[in-house]
Design an enzyme around this catalytic site. Structure first.
Site, mmCIF file in Angstrom:
data_model
loop_
_atom_site.group_PDB
_atom_site.id
_atom_site.type_symbol
_atom_site.label_atom_id
_atom_site.label_comp_id
_atom_site.label_asym_id
_atom_site.label_seq_id
_atom_site.Cartn_x
_atom_site.Cartn_y
_atom_site.Cartn_z
ATOM 1 N N LYS A 234 1.023 -1.348 -0.136
ATOM 2 C CA LYS A 234 0.355 -0.067 -0.212
ATOM 3 C C LYS A 234 1.111 1.657 0.117
ATOM 4 C CE LYS A 234 -4.009 -1.785 1.086
ATOM 5 N NZ LYS A 234 -5.772 -1.251 2.257
ATOM 6 N N ARG A 268 -3.997 -10.315 4.590
ATOM 7 C CA ARG A 268 -4.737 -10.118 2.603
ATOM 8 C C ARG A 268 -3.682 -9.420 2.353
ATOM 9 N NH1 ARG A 268 -7.101 -6.341 -0.676
ATOM 10 N NH2 ARG A 268 -8.435 -7.157 -2.337
#
Length: 299
Positions: A234, A268
């Site tokens: 991210k 995840r």
């Protein structure tokens, strides 16, 4: 950190999710990301084609993923809307093919009730909702089916622009949101042992917000439900390390291991093999498991 691992916060650490059982007191589940979208922030459409998505899912399970998360609509605001029917056409065929090939947990990343229903009918076990069960009907679909739900914090939800999101105390506000949405889920008839929470790193949050959430993650995990973190590649990792999209694996692994120590139990991720190795090593160092291949050299 005190040096002691933070508890996952759940009353009973053993959870049955789909066809698999997890002891979250001594185990971390690895969720592989497979997006049937042309515009996902990391894979940029590499698994948009049906055969590519199925191949990626099979490869993830072969590499040790416990769980596969299938998405048909990206979170980002800068995209054209699609109909529920198109989203179903993207996710349901992948889910059906994976279900026929593995007992791994399958989740659908959606905020729409009709998509969730179709995905469950195709074989999904979990509804992974980045909108926090705010779309009408989705909580009722979960309750009626007995599916697990991932309740995630975001301000705007998928496809909605939030300009410069601000928080007085991001961790307290995220925790408050999750408690409120969990209460809503329980009122809708979702069983407590079917609920998972996710603080939503980088979802309507800047780098400082996501770092603070990670630093104080025990305030989220102590809410009392298994906590999923979706940190993989991210922007907060890229901006912290000044790394482009394709060079964030090491930062992702560090953030994931730190989150395990703070109580996260589901990761995840995009890079399954690297995550499996780092998680199994972390579990061994914490005394949760022994070596996978014990040495006979006692010298």
């Amino acid at each position: 950190m005190s040096g002691e691992i933070v508890s996952s916060g759940i009353g009973s650490p053993v959870r049955r999710i789909g066809r698999r059982e997890f002891d979250f007191e001594r185990q971390v589940a690895i969720m592989a990301i497979v997006n049937r979208t042309p515009n996902s922030f990391h894979d940029q459409g590499r698994t948009f084609a049906l055969d590519s998505a199925v191949k990626a899912a099979r490869k993830a399970v072969d590499e040790g993923a416990d769980w596969v998360d299938i998405g048909g609509f990206a979170f980002r605001a800068a995209q054209a809307p699609i109909s529920p029917e198109e989203e179903i056409d993207r996710v349901a065929p992948v889910i059906a093919e994976i279900r026929a090939a593995t007992d791994a947990v399958i989740s659908v990343d959606t905020h729409r009730a009709e998509v969730a229903r179709a995905a469950l009918e195709a074989g999904a076990d979990v509804i992974n909702d980045t909108n926090g069960l705010r779309e009408p009907g989705i909580a009722e679909v979960a309750a009626a089916s007995g599916a697990c739900v991932v309740v995630t914090h975001s301000i705007g939800g998928p496809g909605r622009r939030v300009f410069r999101p601000g928080y007085t105390d991001v961790v307290a506000e995220v925790a408050g949101f999750l408690r409120e949405r969990v209460a809503y889920a329980l009122e809708a008839g979702i069983a407590p042992d079917k609920i998972i929470i996710d603080p939503g790193h980088d979802l309507n949050k800047n780098t400082y917000h996501s770092l603070e959430l990670t630093r104080r993650l025990e305030e989220i995990t102590s809410i009392g439900y298994p906590t999923l973190v979706a940190l993989s590649n991210k922007d907060f990792i890229g901006e912290t390390l000044d790394r482009p999209q394709g060079e964030r694996t090491e930062g992702t692994i560090a953030a994931n291991v730190f989150s395990i120590l703070k109580g996260a139990r589901i990761l995840r991720v995009h890079d399954v093999a690297a995550t499996v190795a780092s998680v199994r090593m972390t579990e061994a160092m914490l005394g949760w498991r022994g070596p996978l291949s014990p040495s006979h050299n006692l010298a």
